[in-house]
Scaffold this active site. Sequence first.
Site, mmCIF file in Angstrom:
data_model
loop_
_atom_site.group_PDB
_atom_site.id
_atom_site.type_symbol
_atom_site.label_atom_id
_atom_site.label_comp_id
_atom_site.label_asym_id
_atom_site.label_seq_id
_atom_site.Cartn_x
_atom_site.Cartn_y
_atom_site.Cartn_z
ATOM 1 N N LEU A 38 38.545 44.515 40.297
ATOM 2 C CA LEU A 38 38.768 45.964 39.208
ATOM 3 C C LEU A 38 38.306 46.845 39.453
ATOM 4 C CD1 LEU A 38 38.365 44.100 35.406
ATOM 5 C CD2 LEU A 38 40.246 44.429 36.924
ATOM 6 N N ASP A 39 38.521 48.138 39.925
ATOM 7 C CA ASP A 39 37.765 49.082 39.972
ATOM 8 C C ASP A 39 36.774 49.333 39.301
ATOM 9 O OD1 ASP A 39 40.236 50.031 42.407
ATOM 10 O OD2 ASP A 39 40.731 50.779 40.602
ATOM 11 N N ALA A 40 35.786 49.767 39.889
ATOM 12 C CA ALA A 40 34.986 50.665 39.577
ATOM 13 C C ALA A 40 34.676 51.057 37.992
ATOM 14 C CB ALA A 40 33.768 51.439 40.119
#
Length: 244
Positions: A61-63
Amino acid sequence: MSLPPLFRPGAALPILWENDRCAIINKPSGLPVHPGPRTTDTVESRFLPQKRGGPWLVHRLDADTAGCLLIARRKTALTQLQEAFAGRQVRKVYWAIVQGRPVQAEGLIDNFLHKESLGQGKGWKMADVPASGMTGTDKGSGALPARTRWKLVAHNPEKDISLLELELLTGRTHQARVHCATLGTPILGDPVYGTVPHPGLSHVPMQLLARQLQVKGPESEKPLEAVAPPEADMARLIATMAPA
């Protein structure tokens, strides 16, 4: 039977579902999954190494995205679960608070995404190309099909924000973020694809939640499934909305 801990002491993350082969955790927004030149605190750095190797991230997942993240405890589970992702045997549902309100109540976005440079030293972003507008240059850039089914769930006309539910039918980089922008309703707080929000919301971080993850288990026909609760900022904003 108690399961061995996934995380180092003092660095645990919430576990939404687990068995002896894998776990679905609730990743907080702002925490990267992989270490980088400027990041030391990540999901991977919090793992407690096991005698036989692992744990391993099944996907990423993106940060700035919160929510469901699948972790494999065993190498065999990692391989089988990654095959499930590649074979699209996974259901991924996201919640996004966006700026504005879509013209329609629901729909399907079916286009192509490719990586686009922002100039030397300025990084990159993903750009969308309608299937009907694909050119030889686009195909040569590595553009890949991206499909998202979406529906409007709630809206706040005063702040001009909406809650969208997104089902990602493919798994492209930044897919949910780009497709919300494609609708003309970028995700609130998105630093790349967003616009200037309502004055009272400029401090809000990106409002994207990996709400639900369902995947066929490695040894059972019963799906693995978890639902992540919205974080405090998202819950507060949803509470101001009326059903669409």
